[in-house]
Scaffold this motif. Sequence first.
Motif, PDB file in Angstrom:
ATOM      1  N   TYR A 300      46.045  37.525  53.249  1.00  0.00           N
ATOM      2  CA  TYR A 300      46.078  38.223  51.961  1.00  0.00           C
ATOM      3  C   TYR A 300      47.461  38.123  51.321  1.00  0.00           C
ATOM      4  N   PHE A 301      48.495  38.442  52.093  1.00  0.00           N
ATOM      5  CA  PHE A 301      49.844  38.389  51.528  1.00  0.00           C
ATOM      6  C   PHE A 301      50.294  36.949  51.280  1.00  0.00           C
ATOM      7  N   LEU A 302      49.784  36.013  52.069  1.00  0.00           N
ATOM      8  CA  LEU A 302      50.075  34.607  51.812  1.00  0.00           C
ATOM      9  C   LEU A 302      49.575  34.198  50.436  1.00  0.00           C
ATOM     10  N   ARG A 303      48.354  34.596  50.106  1.00  0.00           N
ATOM     11  CA  ARG A 303      47.797  34.268  48.791  1.00  0.00           C
ATOM     12  C   ARG A 303      48.540  34.997  47.678  1.00  0.00           C
ATOM     13  N   GLU A 304      48.804  36.291  47.849  1.00  0.00           N
ATOM     14  CA  GLU A 304      49.447  37.061  46.792  1.00  0.00           C
ATOM     15  C   GLU A 304      50.846  36.533  46.477  1.00  0.00           C
ATOM     16  N   ILE A 305      51.593  36.149  47.516  1.00  0.00           N
ATOM     17  CA  ILE A 305      52.967  35.693  47.309  1.00  0.00           C
ATOM     18  C   ILE A 305      52.998  34.258  46.797  1.00  0.00           C
ATOM     19  N   LEU A 306      52.270  33.368  47.473  1.00  0.00           N
ATOM     20  CA  LEU A 306      52.334  31.957  47.111  1.00  0.00           C
ATOM     21  C   LEU A 306      51.682  31.678  45.768  1.00  0.00           C
ATOM     22  N   GLU A 307      50.586  32.397  45.456  1.00  0.00           N
ATOM     23  CA  GLU A 307      49.889  32.123  44.204  1.00  0.00           C
ATOM     24  C   GLU A 307      50.803  32.408  43.010  1.00  0.00           C
ATOM     25  N   ALA A 308      51.488  33.552  43.048  1.00  0.00           N
ATOM     26  CA  ALA A 308      52.399  33.876  41.942  1.00  0.00           C
ATOM     27  C   ALA A 308      53.602  32.934  41.919  1.00  0.00           C
ATOM     28  N   SER A 318      58.316  32.835  35.609  1.00  0.00           N
ATOM     29  CA  SER A 318      58.885  33.441  36.808  1.00  0.00           C
ATOM     30  C   SER A 318      57.765  34.062  37.644  1.00  0.00           C
ATOM     31  N   SER A 319      58.095  34.381  38.890  1.00  0.00           N
ATOM     32  CA  SER A 319      57.082  34.966  39.776  1.00  0.00           C
ATOM     33  C   SER A 319      56.563  36.291  39.224  1.00  0.00           C
ATOM     34  N   LEU A 320      57.479  37.110  38.657  1.00  0.00           N
ATOM     35  CA  LEU A 320      57.056  38.396  38.104  1.00  0.00           C
ATOM     36  C   LEU A 320      56.182  38.202  36.871  1.00  0.00           C
ATOM     37  N   GLU A 321      56.549  37.263  36.003  1.00  0.00           N
ATOM     38  CA  GLU A 321      55.732  36.989  34.808  1.00  0.00           C
ATOM     39  C   GLU A 321      54.340  36.503  35.207  1.00  0.00           C
ATOM     40  N   THR A 322      54.299  35.641  36.192  1.00  0.00           N
ATOM     41  CA  THR A 322      52.999  35.142  36.652  1.00  0.00           C
ATOM     42  C   THR A 322      52.159  36.266  37.227  1.00  0.00           C
ATOM     43  N   LEU A 323      52.775  37.109  38.062  1.00  0.00           N
ATOM     44  CA  LEU A 323      52.038  38.208  38.678  1.00  0.00           C
ATOM     45  C   LEU A 323      51.520  39.187  37.626  1.00  0.00           C
ATOM     46  N   VAL A 324      52.374  39.542  36.668  1.00  0.00           N
ATOM     47  CA  VAL A 324      51.958  40.478  35.614  1.00  0.00           C
ATOM     48  C   VAL A 324      50.850  39.876  34.759  1.00  0.00           C
ATOM     49  N   SER A 325      50.996  38.594  34.375  1.00  0.00           N
ATOM     50  CA  SER A 325      49.983  37.960  33.537  1.00  0.00           C
ATOM     51  C   SER A 325      48.658  37.819  34.285  1.00  0.00           C
ATOM     52  N   MET A 326      48.706  37.557  35.583  1.00  0.00           N
ATOM     53  CA  MET A 326      47.477  37.471  36.379  1.00  0.00           C
ATOM     54  C   MET A 326      46.792  38.822  36.469  1.00  0.00           C
ATOM     55  N   TYR A 327      47.581  39.894  36.627  1.00  0.00           N
ATOM     56  CA  TYR A 327      46.984  41.231  36.703  1.00  0.00           C
ATOM     57  C   TYR A 327      46.362  41.629  35.364  1.00  0.00           C
ATOM     58  N   VAL A 328      47.096  41.383  34.275  1.00  0.00           N
ATOM     59  CA  VAL A 328      46.560  41.707  32.946  1.00  0.00           C
ATOM     60  C   VAL A 328      45.292  40.888  32.676  1.00  0.00           C
ATOM     61  N   GLY A 329      45.332  39.605  33.025  1.00  0.00           N
ATOM     62  CA  GLY A 329      44.137  38.775  32.850  1.00  0.00           C
ATOM     63  C   GLY A 329      42.969  39.276  33.667  1.00  0.00           C
ATOM     64  N   LEU A 330      43.243  39.745  34.885  1.00  0.00           N
ATOM     65  CA  LEU A 330      42.176  40.294  35.730  1.00  0.00           C
ATOM     66  C   LEU A 330      41.552  41.524  35.089  1.00  0.00           C
ATOM     67  N   ARG A 331      42.373  42.388  34.507  1.00  0.00           N
ATOM     68  CA  ARG A 331      41.859  43.597  33.880  1.00  0.00           C
ATOM     69  C   ARG A 331      41.085  43.299  32.601  1.00  0.00           C
ATOM     70  N   LEU A 332      41.489  42.258  31.882  1.00  0.00           N
ATOM     71  CA  LEU A 332      40.855  41.956  30.600  1.00  0.00           C
ATOM     72  C   LEU A 332      39.612  41.084  30.747  1.00  0.00           C
ATOM     73  N   LEU A 338      42.538  35.685  36.349  1.00  0.00           N
ATOM     74  CA  LEU A 338      43.663  35.254  37.176  1.00  0.00           C
ATOM     75  C   LEU A 338      44.219  33.921  36.699  1.00  0.00           C
ATOM     76  N   LEU A 339      43.371  33.099  36.105  1.00  0.00           N
ATOM     77  CA  LEU A 339      43.826  31.840  35.524  1.00  0.00           C
ATOM     78  C   LEU A 339      44.099  31.980  34.026  1.00  0.00           C
ATOM     79  N   LEU A 340      43.260  32.769  33.338  1.00  0.00           N
ATOM     80  CA  LEU A 340      43.416  32.901  31.888  1.00  0.00           C
ATOM     81  C   LEU A 340      44.673  33.679  31.513  1.00  0.00           C
ATOM     82  N   GLY A 341      45.124  34.602  32.377  1.00  0.00           N
ATOM     83  CA  GLY A 341      46.312  35.383  32.078  1.00  0.00           C
ATOM     84  C   GLY A 341      47.554  34.518  31.879  1.00  0.00           C
ATOM     85  N   PRO A 342      47.931  33.684  32.877  1.00  0.00           N
ATOM     86  CA  PRO A 342      49.088  32.791  32.667  1.00  0.00           C
ATOM     87  C   PRO A 342      48.895  31.810  31.519  1.00  0.00           C
TER      88      PRO A 342
END
Length: 359
Positions: A300-308, A318-332, A338-342
């Motif tokens: 789980y942590f391998l995917r969360e860290i490496l994916e971002a 950046s890793s933070l921008e990718t993580l935030v955009s993936m989370y926002v995309g997931l919510r929307l 997860l792909l549409l956010g970035p």
Amino acid sequence: MGKPEKKLKRILLIMGITGAVYGTFRYLLPLVVPFLVAWGLAALLRPSASWLAAHCRVKVYVKGKERVWALPVGAAGTGELLIIMGLLFCLFYFVGQILCLEASMFLDQIPVWVEELDMWLTGMCHWMEECFCLNPDCLVILMREMLWGLTESLKQGAMPYLMVNSVTVFKWGMELTVVSVILVVAVGMILQETEIWKQRCQNSLFRQEYRLIGRRLAIVANAYLKTQGIIMVLTTLICTGGFWMLGNPYYILAGVGIGIMDALPILGTGTVLVPWAIFCFFGKRWGRGLFLLALYVVCYFLREILEARLMGNRVGLSSLETLVSMYVGLRLFGIFGLLLGPVGLLLVEDLVRNYEGQV
């Protein structure tokens, strides 16, 4: 400090472009997804299809005149796609047979696990009866009645559920068949008309936007596929090694299966590892269950860290921008966000930068 008018214009520009990107993803994208996939497949098949079209030429004589018949590039690409789909079907069929065999062995073990669960519950009930000075077997009888009622409720609720969902599955199957046919035909047409569409895009008023969006989609798609491939390989190696340490005789098959499952949008390693660990706990195999949970946490942590990190490095975020955009995309947009956010964030940045000098 910049002028207030300039700041206001930039804010309105960002809000307008963000709204346009959101509306496109929400309402337009679902309608054109098959054609975007066809465009990507056509881009992958174009080199080989062009080579086949250039080398597959036959000279024929019609009324004494020599004519050269060339294989259309669209037909060559369609043939290649059908061959690849046939090979994938054979591979899935072969893997499906193995999985069905493994599933039958798994089902054979269910009565053993049920018996172990029954013995564990009976022992817990007897222990509680002794602790609270209750009549012998009163909790055992109560527990069995509760389980019997639960079983009957599941049986009564299962039939309507199966009837409703069988129609849904049939509908999805028909839609998948239609979309697959459209996809194959669209790939051939795109290959055949690539130059025409390139010329139209170059002559279009929105040629700059087409070029920008196409470049970004290609970069993100390439980064996403490479990232998922790397994570899938690492997850497969970790799971295979873990199952080998547990002494599982099917450690390679199980590791590959979980690695592929982890790459799918909805499923993941927890779909298999967490229930497996719970069954181990019911069977009092605490060490094996804890090891499986630890294996799940690592994956789980391998995917969360490496994916971002990998996605961010490849697409320019950046890793933070990718993580935030993936989370926002997931919510929307759900799991595909997860792909549409970035992608959306990059398009907003590029379009704002492109129009900022024109406002």
